[in-house]
Design a protein around this motif. Sequence first.
Motif, PDB file in Angstrom:
ATOM      1  N   UNK A  36      23.223  42.271  36.449  1.00 11.99           N
ATOM      2  CA  UNK A  36      24.225  41.209  36.280  1.00 11.99           C
ATOM      3  C   UNK A  36      23.684  39.805  36.558  1.00 11.99           C
ATOM      4  N   UNK A  37      22.925  39.571  37.651  1.00  4.96           N
ATOM      5  CA  UNK A  37      22.488  38.191  37.921  1.00  4.96           C
ATOM      6  C   UNK A  37      21.604  37.605  36.823  1.00  4.96           C
TER       7      UNK A  37
ATOM      8  N   UNK B 269      32.619  44.138  22.564  1.00  2.00           N
ATOM      9  CA  UNK B 269      31.684  45.023  23.245  1.00  2.00           C
ATOM     10  C   UNK B 269      30.782  44.232  24.176  1.00  2.00           C
ATOM     11  N   UNK B 270      30.345  44.917  25.221  1.00  2.00           N
ATOM     12  CA  UNK B 270      29.380  44.347  26.159  1.00  2.00           C
ATOM     13  C   UNK B 270      28.397  45.452  26.529  1.00  2.00           C
TER      14      UNK B 270
ATOM     15  N   UNK C  39      29.491  48.969  35.081  1.00  2.00           N
ATOM     16  CA  UNK C  39      29.368  47.520  35.029  1.00  2.00           C
ATOM     17  C   UNK C  39      30.402  46.897  35.961  1.00  2.00           C
ATOM     18  N   UNK C  40      31.631  47.386  35.897  1.00  5.40           N
ATOM     19  CA  UNK C  40      32.701  46.873  36.749  1.00  5.40           C
ATOM     20  C   UNK C  40      32.600  47.399  38.175  1.00  5.40           C
ATOM     21  N   UNK C  41      32.296  48.677  38.327  1.00  7.50           N
ATOM     22  CA  UNK C  41      32.285  49.264  39.667  1.00  7.50           C
ATOM     23  C   UNK C  41      31.224  48.621  40.552  1.00  7.50           C
ATOM     24  N   UNK C  42      30.053  48.327  39.979  1.00  5.80           N
ATOM     25  CA  UNK C  42      28.980  47.728  40.763  1.00  5.80           C
ATOM     26  C   UNK C  42      29.395  46.377  41.334  1.00  5.80           C
TER      27      UNK C  42
ATOM     28  N   UNK D 298      34.041  43.151  32.914  1.00 14.84           N
ATOM     29  CA  UNK D 298      32.771  42.464  32.758  1.00 14.84           C
ATOM     30  C   UNK D 298      32.388  41.572  33.926  1.00 14.84           C
ATOM     31  N   UNK D 299      33.369  41.186  34.742  1.00 18.13           N
ATOM     32  CA  UNK D 299      33.105  40.360  35.923  1.00 18.13           C
ATOM     33  C   UNK D 299      34.146  40.706  36.980  1.00 18.13           C
TER      34      UNK D 299
END
Length: 270
Positions: free
Chosen positions: A265-266, A126-127, A218-221, A186-187
Amino acid sequence: MTSPGLERLLPALPPGKSWLAVGHGESGDSVYRRSDNAAFAKLSDRSAVALAGERRRLEWLSGLGFGSPEPLDWFESGAGACLVTSAVPGVSANELDGRQLLQAWPSLVARLGALHALAAADCPFERRLSSMLSRAADVVARGAVNPDFLSDEQRKREPADLLAALEAERDRRLVQERQDLVVCHGDACMPNFMVDPDTLDCTGLIDLGRLGTADRYVDLALMVANAGESWAGPDQAETAFRLLFEGLGLDQPDRERLDFYLRLDPLTWG
């Protein structure tokens, strides 16, 4: 530069083959490519926990026939750890120009959509937002935020203020996460999408150390923002944005949610 003690973790190879240093990942791990392009090795001189987590994720995902790298070997010592994986064929999507990337884009979207379509309940990793915010709080408290990862606007503010603004949205974003929980990369940046340079079809995803259940945004951004560096102009960017959400069956893109995860994220690296 990788320390000699850590380099000794690289496995011996047959005569005529060697390990070639190819750089560092966002996590700071050193990455090596086998000279015959058959495998990669990632070396970490930090805690082996994160790299071991990536190994477990690859073991899980490779068992689903997803086209991700397969873990081939693992070495650990007091100096650090080494994860050896198979290579995914192709070139990274960030090596394509805007025209090529736009042609490959539907295939990238389909690959991400296939990942998101996996049963979240079956994913052992999970994240979630709570863990991402906890990670961000730790990075900020240690003064470890990398300014190179921040937008120009974010650099004008103190990291603690950036985090406080995100925390203020926690409850609303947690509700959205519960309603839209998927298996995330996740990235999901362009270097982590591999593409056949001839057909421009996506061949797989790499660098899966952050894979886990999370809000799909999370991924789309990251995908939208990172691909923005490749487009030749606003027309390509707008077309890609439309194709992304159409391809994933999302009728109304939530731009505020995109912005939230792009700001978060950063703060999770460091």
